[in-house]
Design a protein around this motif. Structure first.
Motif, PDB file in Angstrom:
ATOM      1  N   TYR A  95       0.849  -1.185   0.000  1.00  0.00           N
ATOM      2  CA  TYR A  95       0.000   0.000   0.000  1.00  0.00           C
ATOM      3  C   TYR A  95       0.887   1.237   0.000  1.00  0.00           C
ATOM      4  O   TYR A  95       1.838   1.318   0.766  1.00  0.00           O
ATOM      5  N   SER A  96       0.571   2.210  -0.849  1.00  0.00           N
ATOM      6  CA  SER A  96       1.406   3.408  -0.937  1.00  0.00           C
ATOM      7  C   SER A  96       0.646   4.704  -0.669  1.00  0.00           C
ATOM      8  O   SER A  96       1.167   5.778  -0.901  1.00  0.00           O
ATOM      9  N   GLY A  97      -0.567   4.608  -0.143  1.00  0.00           N
ATOM     10  CA  GLY A  97      -1.361   5.801   0.117  1.00  0.00           C
ATOM     11  C   GLY A  97      -0.925   6.550   1.364  1.00  0.00           C
ATOM     12  O   GLY A  97      -0.097   6.085   2.147  1.00  0.00           O
ATOM     13  N   GLU A  98      -1.504   7.723   1.552  1.00  0.00           N
ATOM     14  CA  GLU A  98      -1.171   8.582   2.692  1.00  0.00           C
ATOM     15  C   GLU A  98      -2.075   8.355   3.903  1.00  0.00           C
ATOM     16  O   GLU A  98      -1.712   8.688   5.016  1.00  0.00           O
ATOM     17  N   ASP A  99      -3.271   7.825   3.690  1.00  0.00           N
ATOM     18  CA  ASP A  99      -4.195   7.627   4.799  1.00  0.00           C
ATOM     19  C   ASP A  99      -4.018   6.221   5.390  1.00  0.00           C
ATOM     20  O   ASP A  99      -3.070   5.519   5.047  1.00  0.00           O
ATOM     21  N   THR A 100      -4.904   5.831   6.277  1.00  0.00           N
ATOM     22  CA  THR A 100      -4.847   4.497   6.886  1.00  0.00           C
ATOM     23  C   THR A 100      -6.206   3.812   6.717  1.00  0.00           C
ATOM     24  O   THR A 100      -7.029   3.805   7.635  1.00  0.00           O
ATOM     25  N   PRO A 101      -6.444   3.238   5.534  1.00  0.00           N
ATOM     26  CA  PRO A 101      -7.722   2.561   5.300  1.00  0.00           C
ATOM     27  C   PRO A 101      -7.824   1.281   6.132  1.00  0.00           C
ATOM     28  O   PRO A 101      -6.825   0.791   6.670  1.00  0.00           O
ATOM     29  N   GLU A 102      -9.049   0.764   6.222  1.00  0.00           N
ATOM     30  CA  GLU A 102      -9.278  -0.469   6.966  1.00  0.00           C
ATOM     31  C   GLU A 102      -9.588  -1.620   6.018  1.00  0.00           C
ATOM     32  O   GLU A 102     -10.209  -1.444   4.980  1.00  0.00           O
ATOM     33  N   ILE A 103      -9.144  -2.786   6.439  1.00  0.00           N
ATOM     34  CA  ILE A 103      -9.464  -4.025   5.736  1.00  0.00           C
ATOM     35  C   ILE A 103     -10.064  -4.986   6.765  1.00  0.00           C
ATOM     36  O   ILE A 103      -9.866  -4.821   7.973  1.00  0.00           O
ATOM     37  N   LEU A 104     -10.777  -5.972   6.293  1.00  0.00           N
ATOM     38  CA  LEU A 104     -11.359  -6.989   7.159  1.00  0.00           C
ATOM     39  C   LEU A 104     -10.617  -8.304   6.940  1.00  0.00           C
ATOM     40  O   LEU A 104     -10.649  -8.862   5.847  1.00  0.00           O
ATOM     41  N   LEU A 105      -9.935  -8.760   7.987  1.00  0.00           N
ATOM     42  CA  LEU A 105      -9.247 -10.052   7.979  1.00  0.00           C
ATOM     43  C   LEU A 105     -10.190 -11.064   8.615  1.00  0.00           C
ATOM     44  O   LEU A 105     -10.642 -10.865   9.742  1.00  0.00           O
ATOM     45  N   THR A 106     -10.504 -12.119   7.868  1.00  0.00           N
ATOM     46  CA  THR A 106     -11.431 -13.134   8.358  1.00  0.00           C
ATOM     47  C   THR A 106     -10.830 -14.515   8.156  1.00  0.00           C
ATOM     48  O   THR A 106     -10.294 -14.812   7.092  1.00  0.00           O
ATOM     49  N   VAL A 107     -10.926 -15.334   9.188  1.00  0.00           N
ATOM     50  CA  VAL A 107     -10.549 -16.746   9.091  1.00  0.00           C
ATOM     51  C   VAL A 107     -11.775 -17.523   9.560  1.00  0.00           C
ATOM     52  O   VAL A 107     -12.244 -17.329  10.688  1.00  0.00           O
ATOM     53  N   TYR A 108     -12.323 -18.359   8.670  1.00  0.00           N
ATOM     54  CA  TYR A 108     -13.544 -19.055   9.056  1.00  0.00           C
ATOM     55  C   TYR A 108     -13.451 -20.549   8.741  1.00  0.00           C
ATOM     56  O   TYR A 108     -12.853 -20.964   7.749  1.00  0.00           O
ATOM     57  N   PRO A 109     -14.052 -21.349   9.629  1.00  0.00           N
ATOM     58  CA  PRO A 109     -14.085 -22.789   9.373  1.00  0.00           C
ATOM     59  C   PRO A 109     -15.095 -23.088   8.277  1.00  0.00           C
ATOM     60  O   PRO A 109     -16.187 -22.517   8.255  1.00  0.00           O
ATOM     61  N   LEU A 110     -14.753 -23.947   7.349  1.00  0.00           N
ATOM     62  CA  LEU A 110     -15.648 -24.275   6.246  1.00  0.00           C
ATOM     63  C   LEU A 110     -16.912 -24.989   6.733  1.00  0.00           C
ATOM     64  O   LEU A 110     -17.947 -24.931   6.079  1.00  0.00           O
ATOM     65  N   GLU A 111     -16.848 -25.595   7.914  1.00  0.00           N
ATOM     66  CA  GLU A 111     -17.995 -26.291   8.478  1.00  0.00           C
ATOM     67  C   GLU A 111     -19.006 -25.334   9.126  1.00  0.00           C
ATOM     68  O   GLU A 111     -20.174 -25.669   9.284  1.00  0.00           O
ATOM     69  N   ASN A 112     -18.560 -24.139   9.506  1.00  0.00           N
ATOM     70  CA  ASN A 112     -19.441 -23.196  10.196  1.00  0.00           C
ATOM     71  C   ASN A 112     -19.092 -21.773   9.761  1.00  0.00           C
ATOM     72  O   ASN A 112     -18.619 -20.959  10.548  1.00  0.00           O
ATOM     73  N   VAL A 113     -19.334 -21.468   8.511  1.00  0.00           N
ATOM     74  CA  VAL A 113     -18.931 -20.198   7.906  1.00  0.00           C
ATOM     75  C   VAL A 113     -19.602 -18.996   8.571  1.00  0.00           C
ATOM     76  O   VAL A 113     -18.961 -17.988   8.854  1.00  0.00           O
TER      77      VAL A 113
END
Length: 175
Positions: free
Chosen positions: A130-148
């Motif tokens: 990332y090379s921008g000047e601000d601090t955007p947000e992202i969503l990191l998700t880890v989910y079990p395939l059995e219970n999404v």
């Protein structure tokens, strides 16, 4: 609660507060429910992922190979969802999620407890770009395939291009 089975659930065991351009970001999950042999999925999404301002490379998972912990590289593809939004996603359908460990409050933690927790953690590393000047947000998700729907570990994280972010943050606190 007799007769009710626990669901497959994950929670973050380790996860930083911000991703920094070009620096590997580590995170780990552990089971907080029952075991599953159906695997899990890692995804990163958000407006700036969808529009291409933030990209990711080098997804690795720490695996035991011949008794030694070694990083194994995986394909982390930019995927288009049904709604047209783009996200990074990697599926691990063969990865086993163990049963949650007993973590009773006020229990004296033994060396074996620590080793068990380390062995049950599923840890990853990914590098943001990332090379921008601000601090955007992202969503990191880890989910079990059995219970999404209800079993996921999810965290909103900021991304910065400031490689001295923590130094600058510390200096702001001192003022």
């Amino acid at each position: 609660m007799l007769g009710i089975k626990k669901q497959v659930n994950l929670r973050f065991s380790t996860c930083g507060e911000i991703m920094i351009d070009g620096l590997p970001f580590s995170f780990g999950v552990e089971s907080s429910g029952k075991a599953s042999k159906k695997g899990l999925c890692v995804s990163i999404s958000g407006e700036d992922v969808d529009n291409g301002k933030i990209t990711f490379s080098g997804l690795t998972r720490n695996c035991y190979v011949k008794g030694k912990l070694q990083p194994v590289r995986y394909d982390f593809k930019l995927t288009t969802k049904k709604d047209g939004k783009r996200i990074y996603m990697a599926r691990f359908p063969d990865l086993e999620i163990p049963d949650a460990l007993d973590t009773k409050m006020f229990k004296k933690v033994t060396e074996q407890d620590v080793l068990n927790r380390m062995n049950n953690e599923i840890s990853f590393k990914v590098t943001p770009h990332y090379s921008g000047e601000d601090t955007p947000e992202i969503l990191l998700t880890v989910y079990p395939l059995e219970n999404v729907l209800t079993g996921s570990a999810a965290a909103w994280l900021k991304v910065t291009s400031d490689t001295d972010y923590f130094l600058h943050k510390l200096n702001k606190r001192r003022k």
